[in-house]
Design an enzyme around this catalytic site. Sequence first.
Site: not given
Length: 376
Positions: A275, A279, A288
């Site tokens: 990805r 998100h 992160y």
Amino acid sequence: MTLLDLSARDREGKAATAVRPVWDSEPLRYLDEHGAPVEGGIRPTPALLDPGALLRGYRALRFARAFDTEATNLVMQGRLAVYPSCRGQEACEVAAVHALEEQDWLLPTYRDSAALVLRGIPAVDALTLLRGTWHCGYDPKQWRTMPQCTPLATQGPHAVGLGLAAKLAGDPAVALCFFGDGATSEGDFHEAANSAAVYQAPVVFLVQNNQYAISVPLHKQTHAISLADKASGYGMPGIRVDGNDLIAMNAVLAEAVQRARTGGGPTLIEAVTYRVQAHTNADDAARYRQSAEVEYWRRRDPIDRLGRYLTARGALDAAVEAEIDEECERYCEQMRAQFAEEPSYDADEMFEHVYDEMTPQLKAQREMLRAEEAAK
């Protein structure tokens, strides 16, 4: 490798510091990251290597990327409430849709909007859920495509139900169900995989392992190194494939769909991808993951990879690229025009179709909302 070796491995430390994923074995692939066939790679059928068919696949990849980019822009313009991007995962979307026939069922997640429009659903209808105007903007029966699923893995048992119903009716339809890697830790995933194997339902489970379940990296939500290995516990084949290699994805999905259609039962496919974007637009992925990790995967972009392969074989040149650019821009212009029109709302609709007979609580809520609207 023994089970003891696996349990003793310090995967936490390795995965936390590595830019490259920790893999025991490379996934199946046909092309390397530079677009060249790999030695000893998967061997697709001649039909899957036909230059014309691959060029159509490349056009679909470019179309999916253009749609995804425009949808992301619509969020920034306030035209969509939220949008989970599939940038970097387009080969999974394209291969899944191309593997299915018109009578087959597709069960998408919230990240699979590109698959919906690739199946022919108008963009304004496909994005209705993410626009926040209705639960689903298209007829699932007409398009043989279930509504996008936001809760993780709950579409899995539905896929088994559709597949089993088709099997009992003598219908050759197949159900292809998308999952993310995080969904494989949910109970609904287990129930779906186990039931599909028990009933030998014509279902293909396609797990897009994009390395993160929201902000949680794969190694923190499962101790399994390969998600495809989970298939053996259910008694079905499990295949691990490079999700950024359209040719390999086409080959693996074609075989799995044909196997399901001819009575061979379900298959679990783990497509190893990434990805690239956050998100959703509400997420800050920099909190992160490292920028070097993102760059590692950008160099393995599915569009660039297939583009280099086709260019080397004379099937793709600047003129064809310009033609594709024009087609994508026309589509995006239509998207912008459609979303510039404000949708009409009927507030009463949110209380309908919840129960066969409206409950007293729903009636009271509806009257409260009507009173608030009238007072404006």
